[in-house]
Each structure stands twice: as C-alpha cells, then as structure tokens.
Design a protein around this motif. Structure first.
Motif, PDB file in Angstrom:
ATOM      1  N   LYS A  19       0.563  -0.878   0.309  1.00  0.00           N
ATOM      2  CA  LYS A  19      -0.172  -0.657  -0.414  1.00  0.00           C
ATOM      3  C   LYS A  19       0.679   1.549  -0.113  1.00  0.00           C
ATOM      4  O   LYS A  19       2.340   1.287   0.590  1.00  0.00           O
ATOM      5  N   ARG A  20       0.350   2.080  -0.551  1.00  0.00           N
ATOM      6  CA  ARG A  20       1.769   3.382  -0.508  1.00  0.00           C
ATOM      7  C   ARG A  20       0.169   4.798   0.025  1.00  0.00           C
ATOM      8  O   ARG A  20      -0.638   4.422  -0.279  1.00  0.00           O
ATOM      9  N   GLU A  21       1.020   5.208   0.455  1.00  0.00           N
ATOM     10  CA  GLU A  21       0.934   6.769   0.932  1.00  0.00           C
ATOM     11  C   GLU A  21       0.826   8.199  -0.124  1.00  0.00           C
ATOM     12  O   GLU A  21       2.235   7.823  -0.472  1.00  0.00           O
TER      13      GLU A  21
ATOM     14  N   LYS B 131       0.653  11.755  -1.118  1.00  0.00           N
ATOM     15  CA  LYS B 131      -0.316  13.075  -0.463  1.00  0.00           C
ATOM     16  C   LYS B 131      -0.527  13.566  -2.546  1.00  0.00           C
ATOM     17  O   LYS B 131       0.331  14.625  -3.203  1.00  0.00           O
TER      18      LYS B 131
END
Ligand SMILES: Nc1ncnc2c1ncn2[C@@H]1O[C@H](COP(=O)(O)OP(=O)(O)OP(=O)(O)O)[C@@H](O)[C@H]1O
Ligand SMILES: [Mg+2]
Length: 372
Positions: free
Chosen positions: A252-254, A256
C-alpha cells in the motif's frame, strides 16, 4: 521419462567487471516448453546467447550438449545447422525488406548464384500459413505490427528446420490478443515435436504454456520446477526469483495528492500524413500534484500520439486545444518549450526516439539540459 535434448553444464560467462553467469545448469526435455525466469539482469539473455553461439565457444566456460553431443559453436550459423534458433529480445527484421526477403535472408533460395524468387515466394506462403499469418510474402516488414513481425520471425525459424526454438521475451511488446495467438502457435508447434525455451516476465503466460521452469537469480541457477507435478503458483515462482517469501506483492502506498498542476482541454490532433484523419478526438484530462495518472487503451487507441502531441507537438498536424500549467495557459510548440516547462518524455521506442545509441551514457543523459 522423455529424452533430454539439451544440457548446459556449469556455464560461466564474464563481462569486464560482471559475472553474468556462474556455473549455470539447464536441462531441456525433448518436446517440452521450458520457461526461463528471473529478474532483470539475472542472466537469461546471456545464457541463450551462449547457447546459440552469439557468444562463441571459448568466450565462456562449461559444456553444451545437444542430443548428447558436445557442441562448440563458433557462431549462430553453426547452432542453426543443428536446429537451435533464437529469436532475440530486440527483433531483428530489416524493415525495408519484404517478409519473404527477411525470412530467407542469409539462406537464399538460390542456384548458381541466382535467387529463385518464385521458389522463395512459394515457400514463404507455406511458412506463413503454418504460423497463421495472412499477409502477402511481398509486404515490407516495416508495414507490419509487432505481433505480425513476431510471427514472421517464427516463420523464419521454421524455414531453418528448427528443433529447439528460443524466444527471448516474445510477448513483451504484444497486446493480449497477439500474445494469445503466439502462445497458441507455440503449443501447436510443440504438438508437432518442437522443443522451446521461452523467456518471459509474464508469469500468467508461463503458467499457460510451460512444462517446466528454470529460475535464475544473479547469474546462478536457483531451481527447476516441474509445472505438472508440483502445481506451481505465481507466488512460488516469484519467491524463487527474488529469494524470499513475498508477503505483500502490491504494498500500500500513501500518496499526498495536491492541487491540479497540469490540465489538457479539448485536445485534437490529426494524423501527420493523412491530415483528414483524426488521431486524437477532443481529449480532456488533468493531473494533480503528486499523482500518477495512467492512460489506458488498446494498441492504436492513440495513447502514444496523445503524449507526443502534448510534448511539444512531436506528433501530429492541425493540433488544437489548451494546455494549463498551474492554472495558466502555456504553449508548447516544440520539444524545447516542453522541456523548459519541466516536462520530460520517455519514449516508447527508446532505440529510435529516446537515445543516441552511438553516444555514451553521459552524453545521452545531459542532452536534454545542455544549457546547464
Ligand atoms: N554485452 C555486455 N557487456 C557487459 N555486461 C553485460 C552485457 N550483456 C549483459 N551484461 C550484464 O550481464 C548481466 C545479465 O544480463 P542479461 O541481459 O543476460 O539479463 P536478463 O536476465 O536477460 O535481463 P532482462 O530480463 O532485463 O532481459 C547483467 O548484469 C548485464 O548488465
Ligand atoms: Mg534479457
């Protein structure tokens, strides 16, 4: 137990500063499709170049046995005489020659120094039928899509009485339909007794066609898996390739995501030669800061044309529409202007449009920012 058609024993191959292969072993059974897997740089192509004589005997150590006989190939011609034919990762057809001329290049149907074009065309027709390619033998290969070029390469291999066909990433540039077509052809040729080695990163394809898999990692053989006996999953293959259990294939990538920084509105582009033909029809999209936007579509849907036309109008004629950067309209009339606005384009055809192959890495990397 079927017969072993090929055995490669303890193959070691070095390039200056790189040990590309280290004591690699490979056994191919007659009539099987054997997949060669491994991450980028694992040594797959190098191993196949050793096998086919691209890297001649003496430039590597170890033994090659074909049908039980030791082989010391000086060049490709010698391996081809035994029926070992390689189709390289980078296709090698000559674009301005016809299908027939390409197929019999170096193997001309000739007598007393005179090429028999009748014979050439007749034999080409037979070969094209075998691979299911419905094209005239006189069609220039430049006018064929990559899928058909790949089939032409296979027809060429068949013209050489191939016994062991090596395919280095044959489907990398193909769409799903053409890939399916090619893999089915491979299964058909197997039924007729041909053996094959296929290199591919597409594990679903390997699961479909391969009877066994050999995995290479950092120039070494990790293991050979029997697809039928062991019920091999894709995760199992990946584990062999990377050398550890994969807990999370798509972490999973966060991201912005910020405001819109780039927007294309009402974008229309016409074909550069057939200027009445619309290549891009009223496309709209925007990109926000920190965002990766994918452009999906079938081959020929206009994805590359869209990207190139935006990148300083490097594709197309009669281009209309607006481009906004940070909500201000900008005009990108040529590639320099696109670069000045901080846009970079990594082309699909890296050899043709991306790099100057004769120049070194330093030259190529700095080419887009000579002012600095
Ligand atoms: N001609 C060459 N000169 C120097 N190093 C090379 C040469 N060809 C390959 N190598 C190196 O040998 C190693 C194996 O490369 P190879 O091309 O065989 O990998 P591969 O498994 O086919 O990778 P990919 O999946 O990216 O095609 C790499 O480290 C590569 O950089
Ligand atoms: Mg390779």
């Amino acid at each position: 137990m079927s017969k072993i058609i090929l055995e490669m024993r303890n193959i070691t191959k070095e390039f200056p500063g790189v040990k590309a292969l280290q004591n690699v072993n490979l056994k191919i059974k007659e009539g099987e499709i054997h997949a060669l897997c491994g991450e980028n740089g694992a040594g797959k192509s190098t191993l196949m170049k050793v096998l086919s004589g691209v890297y001649p005997h003496g430039s590597y150590t170890g033994d090659i046995l074909f049908n039980g006989n030791v082989c010391k190939f000086k060049d490709i011609k010698q391996s081809e005489e035994l029926g070992i034919v390689i189709i390289h990762q980078e296709l090698a057809l000559i674009p301005y020659l016809s299908i027939a001329e390409n197929i019999f290049l170096g193997n001309e149907q000739a007598k007393n120094g005179i090429i028999n074009w009748n014979e050439t065309v007749i034999r080409t027709r037979e070969l094209l039928k075998k691979v299911g390619l419905n094209e005239s033998p006189n069609t220039k290969t430049a006018n064929l899509g990559v899928g058909k070029q790949q089939l032409t390469e296979i027809a060429k291999a068949l013209s050489k009485n191939v016994k062991l066909l090596i395919l280095d990433e044959p489907t990398a540039a193909l769409n799903e339909h053409d890939s399916e077509n090619l893999l089915n052809l491979l299964l058909e040729l197997k039924k007729q007794g041909m053996s094959a080695i296929i290199i591919s990163h597409k594990l679903n394809e390997i699961s479909k066609v391969a009877d066994s898999i050999t995995i290479l990692r950092d120039g070494q053989t990790v293991e050979t898996l029997d697809m039928k006996k062991d019920k091999i999953s894709e995760d199992r293959i990946i584990k062999g390739m990377v050398g550890r259990e994969l807990t999370n294939r798509y972490p999973k990538r966060e991201a912005k995501i910020g405001n819109t920084i780039f927007e294309v509105k009402n974008w229309n582009v016409f074909h550069p030669l057939h200027t009445n033909q619309k290549s891009i029809d009223n496309v709209n999209f925007h990109i926000r800061k920190g965002e990766i936007v994918g452009i999906a579509g079938l081959m020929g849907a206009g994805r590359t044309e869209l990207a190139m036309s935006i990148f300083g109008k490097s594709y197309g004629k009669k281009i209309t529409g607006q481009i906004y950067k940070d909500n201000k309209e900008i005009h990108l009339n040529n590639v320099s202007q696109a670069i000045e606005h901080g846009i970079a384009y990594v082309s699909e055809d890296r050899k043709g449009n991306g790099l100057i192959l004769m120049d070194d890495i330093k030259q190529n990397i700095t080419l887009a920012s000579l002012n600095k």
